[in-house]
Design an enzyme around this catalytic site. Structure first.
Site, PDB file in Angstrom:
ATOM      1  N   CYS A  45      19.127  26.673 -33.189  1.00 25.46           N
ATOM      2  CA  CYS A  45      18.037  27.268 -32.431  1.00 25.46           C
ATOM      3  C   CYS A  45      18.549  28.137 -31.291  1.00 25.46           C
ATOM      4  O   CYS A  45      17.786  28.907 -30.701  1.00 25.46           O
ATOM      5  CB  CYS A  45      17.121  26.175 -31.888  1.00 25.46           C
ATOM      6  SG  CYS A  45      15.407  26.709 -31.764  1.00 25.46           S
ATOM      7  N   ASP A  60       1.210  28.806 -28.773  1.00 26.22           N
ATOM      8  CA  ASP A  60       1.541  27.385 -28.709  1.00 26.22           C
ATOM      9  C   ASP A  60       2.628  27.119 -29.736  1.00 26.22           C
ATOM     10  O   ASP A  60       3.237  28.061 -30.262  1.00 26.22           O
ATOM     11  CB  ASP A  60       0.291  26.535 -28.978  1.00 26.22           C
ATOM     12  CG  ASP A  60       0.293  25.228 -28.190  1.00 26.22           C
ATOM     13  OD1 ASP A  60       1.181  24.401 -28.449  1.00 26.22           O
ATOM     14  OD2 ASP A  60      -0.578  25.065 -27.317  1.00 26.22           O
ATOM     15  N   ASP A 114       7.104  21.357 -34.890  1.00 26.45           N
ATOM     16  CA  ASP A 114       6.022  22.128 -34.273  1.00 26.45           C
ATOM     17  C   ASP A 114       4.655  21.567 -34.661  1.00 26.45           C
ATOM     18  O   ASP A 114       3.723  21.533 -33.847  1.00 26.45           O
ATOM     19  CB  ASP A 114       6.115  23.598 -34.694  1.00 26.45           C
ATOM     20  CG  ASP A 114       7.169  24.362 -33.906  1.00 26.45           C
ATOM     21  OD1 ASP A 114       7.509  23.917 -32.800  1.00 26.45           O
ATOM     22  OD2 ASP A 114       7.654  25.388 -34.412  1.00 26.45           O
ATOM     23  N   ASP A 142       7.501  20.591 -28.273  1.00 23.49           N
ATOM     24  CA  ASP A 142       8.849  20.153 -28.646  1.00 23.49           C
ATOM     25  C   ASP A 142       9.860  21.046 -27.938  1.00 23.49           C
ATOM     26  O   ASP A 142       9.622  22.224 -27.699  1.00 23.49           O
ATOM     27  CB  ASP A 142       9.064  20.151 -30.164  1.00 23.49           C
ATOM     28  CG  ASP A 142       8.885  21.516 -30.803  1.00 23.49           C
ATOM     29  OD1 ASP A 142       8.150  22.353 -30.240  1.00 23.49           O
ATOM     30  OD2 ASP A 142       9.475  21.742 -31.877  1.00 23.49           O
TER      31      ASP A 142
END
Length: 763
Positions: free
Chosen positions: A428, A460, A501, A639
């Site tokens: 990530c 979001d 997610d 998260d």
């Protein structure tokens, strides 16, 4: 146009991380064959060097000094590391069968898994005795023995070693040295040594045998000769009774097995030709006499034309010829014969920093022999330390440039990266920064249909689409390049990360589509990579009854994987980034540090067990924690991924129009992450995440803390961060810990916004 891309053409699998394979990996890293996909399968991340084991038992060496870090070594060799235990071979289909992984395909296979003590002829040995091999399991058991004795210093303890060869003798000397430093009285320790022959050190000269016998008797060791142990039983007084064929019975608190070497029983069942004891029979090329594409070395192998003992010296000597012949068979060159020496020098440590030398008919005892042995052992281990100095000059220059651009002279991160030469990160941390995304999206004119309840207008963790009055559709997507060399593990972590997610929003996952980039290669190699990757993905999907419904594959320079995820949520069960209430407590479910640790691994600055621990954390699904947060009425949730803890917390504060107080010391940190941050090692996304410092109110001294720097560390498959009503927070934390989120912590609280949104960081 001329292409510089190398295609993968062959699968070479090394089974076991023994001495021979350690040398093969080191040599391969220095002289690789382009196009060979090299994989090591090992049941431990750190492989022990047997020559230093007795010294470690005595307390002369630390763990790091006696073990080779296989994660670092395989990275240096540009090899894949599969952390698993082999349980079978399918030689007909050229597959290795493991406990956890799906079958692993090979074109060429090399086996170096060592041996285990013979115990099949001793009833009760499996349950009552501690085998000296595998060494990793022995060392764990030895630590437990030491801890037991430390807690009962005033009691008497008896240890019995079965086997009077060099291994058993060295353990007897060195165990005594260690335990006498623990016990309050030397009379509280008894060591027994049982040997089936009439002289110790079978295979060594008479002088060496008599010398160790004299020294053992002198230090109080009880010697039992010409005794064959037939039975070990656990009696009611928590002791063991050892019974010999002569009728001799010996009581003991701990029993150690250092008998003749034996092979794992499953080897014979594979169909490969073995000797009478079950060891793989090889020719002078270290090649299986029945399967030419299989090689074997070390204790697990027996050379057809030479009778030699199972000793570490031969495993070390076989490393170079094994490497040469593995490369030769792949390249189609002539194999070279290996001729083991008839006599070899054995240096036996006596636990007092002296050693006995045995070579042929010659023997000698002296303190300088220990010094010499120590020098030889350390020199061998130095071959597997500090791989960063062995890198190419190009790689070293790249890291130097990165560090100069990211950090000031005092190792504090700079805010801006001013040079386009940097070491790109994976996972990530390969995302682009949040500020870049914000600026770009503001320049676009994006239409949003009325049924889209949550989208780019109110971003979001996922989009929410109104498809019916009963349920809402939640959609999200994520993708990144591989950051671990094992595609099976990569598939699991990435699947957890992508599904996170949905779980962060309280949704029930339904289905996914995959996007996969495979490296260039021939079909047989690519099929193996794709199979391992998708099996890892499916392992997670099957746990939660999620369907893989399609996808897209393409080829590129590096393996990459991502998922488009679909789920459903009830209108009254949505968890969003907005909704935080004043006085809510903030709970984080996983420790921080994956970003810095994964970069540190790239430059050989991370210890293997640090990465093991990070992988364990990344494999932990967030699904159950999402359910617990809903149970305890979480007001908001997200998260923690690429933008780091602060980046995602700022998103929550903006959406909720509140401020936050963070307790820096309460934030859980992965083992090793503070060490790597102190070295100035951060990911390529870290400086972009520092843009969020403008929202922080921080005391000057806190900025120098590694914990502070980790607030901006990008996470891969990070934990959930939720705001919980104060009255529910303690019970919620306890439930999370019971559910397996053992690093969960209350890290702060929500406070009222004054003029501006602010995150106050306290220590």
């Amino acid at each position: 146009m001329k292409s510089n891309v190398t295609q993968l053409t062959d699968n070479l699998v090394l089974m076991g991380g023994g001495h021979s394979h350690a040398i093969v990996l080191k040599l391969w890293g220095m002289n690789p064959i382009p196009g060979v996909r090299l994989t090591l399968i090992g049941d431990r991340t750190h492989t022990p060097y047997s020559g230093m084991l007795p010294g470690q038992v005595a307390g002369f060496y630390r763990f790091e000094e006696t073990h080779i870090d296989l994660r670092c070594l395989t990275q240096f060799a540009q090899a894949n590391f599969y952390h698993d235990t082999v349980i079978d071979l399918d030689l007909e289909n050229k597959q290795v069968v493991c406990q956890e992984h799906p079958p692993i395909a090979f074109d060429y296979l090399s086996i170096d898994i060592g041996s285990i003590p013979q115990k099949s002829n001793i009833s009760g040995a499996s349950d009552c005795a501690i085998p000296a091999k595998p060494v990793g399991q022995f060392l764990i058991a030895w630590e437990k023995v030491k801890n037991t004795i430390k807690h009962h210093r005033k009691q008497h303890h008896t240890l019995t070693i079965i086997g009077g060869g060099a291994g058993g003798v060295e353990l007897a000397f060195n165990m005594r040295t260690c335990l006498l430093n623990i016990l309050e009285d030397a009379n509280h320790l008894t060591i027994n040594l049982i040997h089936k022959g009439d002289n110790l050190l079978t295979g060594h000269n008479y002088w060496a045998s008599q010398k160790v016998q004299s020294l053992l008797l002198k230090n109080g060791t009880n010697l039992y000769f010409n005794e064959t142990v037939t039975d070990i039983t656990h009696n009611s007084s928590h002791h063991y009774t050892i019974t010999c064929d002569s009728g001799q019975k010996i009581e003991s608190d701990f029993v150690f097995l250092v008998t003749q070497a034996s092979a794992p029983q499953w080897i014979e069942k594979t169909g490969i030709t073995t000797d009478k004891k079950g060891f793989i029979l090889v020719n002078d090329y270290l090649q299986s006499v029945s399967h030419p594409n299989v090689f074997a070395a070390g204790d697990i192998a027996t050379m057809q034309n030479y009778s030699r003992p199972k000793a570490g010296v031969f495993a070390v000597r076989q490393g170079q010829p094994l490497f040469d012949n593995l490369q030769s068979i792949i390249l189609g060159n002539k194999l070279q014969s290996y001729h083991p020496q008839k006599f070899y020098l054995s240096l036996i440590g006596t636990g007092n920093k002296k050693a006995i030398a045995s070579w042929g008919s010659l023997g000698l005892e002296a303190s300088w022999l220990w010094t010499w042995k120590d020098h030889i052992d350390r020199k061998f281990m130095d071959r597997f330390k500090d791989f960063s100095v062995m890198e190419s000059q190009e790689t070293k220059n790249l890291w130097k440039t990165l560090k100069n651009e990211l950090f000031s002279n005092n190792n504090q991160p700079k805010k801006q990266l001013k040079n386009n030469k940097f070491m790109p990160c994976n996972g990530c941390a390969s995302k682009v920064g949040s500020s870049l995304l914000d600026r770009t999206l503001k320049r676009l004119d994006i239409n949003q249909n009325p049924e889209i309840l949550v989208g780019l207008a109110s971003p979001d963790d996922g989009a929410i689409i109104n498809i019916s009055e009963q349920e809402l559709l939640v959609e999200t997507i994520d993708y990144f390049p591989s950051f671990v060399s094992d595609p099976f593990i990569f598939g699991q972590i990435t699947t957890n990360h992508c599904l996170s997610d949905l779980w962060a929003m309280g949704a029930k996952s339904h289905s996914v589509s995959a996007l996969i980039t495979l490296p260039y290669g021939v079909d047989s190699v690519l099929e193996e990579i794709l199979y391992q990757l998708l099996q890892g993905c499916l392992k997670i999907l099957k746990q939660y009854e999620i369907s893989l419904i399609g996808g897209h594959t393409l080829q590129g320079e590096k393996l990459g994987f991502g998922l488009s995820c679909n789920g459903f949520v009830l209108p009254n069960r949505i968890l969003c980034k907005s909704g935080m209430q004043v006085n809510d407590k903030l709970i984080l479910t996983k420790p921080l540090g994956t970003g810095t640790l994964l970069v540190a691994e790239m430059i050989y600055q991370a210890k293997g067990h640090w990465i093991d621990n990070a992988i364990k954390s990344m494999l932990l699904s967030n699904k159950k924690s999402s359910e617990i947060f809903l149970q305890f009425e979480a007001s908001a949730c997200t998260d923690i991924t690429g933008f780091g803890l602060v980046g995602h917390l700022v998103e929550m504060m903006k959406a909720s129009q509140v401020s936050v107080e963070l307790d820096l010391d309460k934030i859980p940190i992965l083992t090793g992450a503070k060490d790597t941050i102190k070295q100035g090692i951060t990911s390529s996304l870290h400086p972009k995440n520092l843009d969020n410092q403008t929202y922080l109110n921080v005391h000057k001294n806190i900025e120098n803390s590694p914990n502070y720097s980790l607030l901006f560390d990008p996470q891969t498959s990070g934990g959930l961060l939720a705001s919980i009503p104060e009255e529910n927070s303690d019970r919620c934390l306890q439930e999370l810990i019971r559910a397996g989120y053992t690093d969960s912590q209350i890290i702060g609280k929500v406070i009222k916004k004054t003029n501006n949104i602010t995150c106050i960081v306290n220590q």
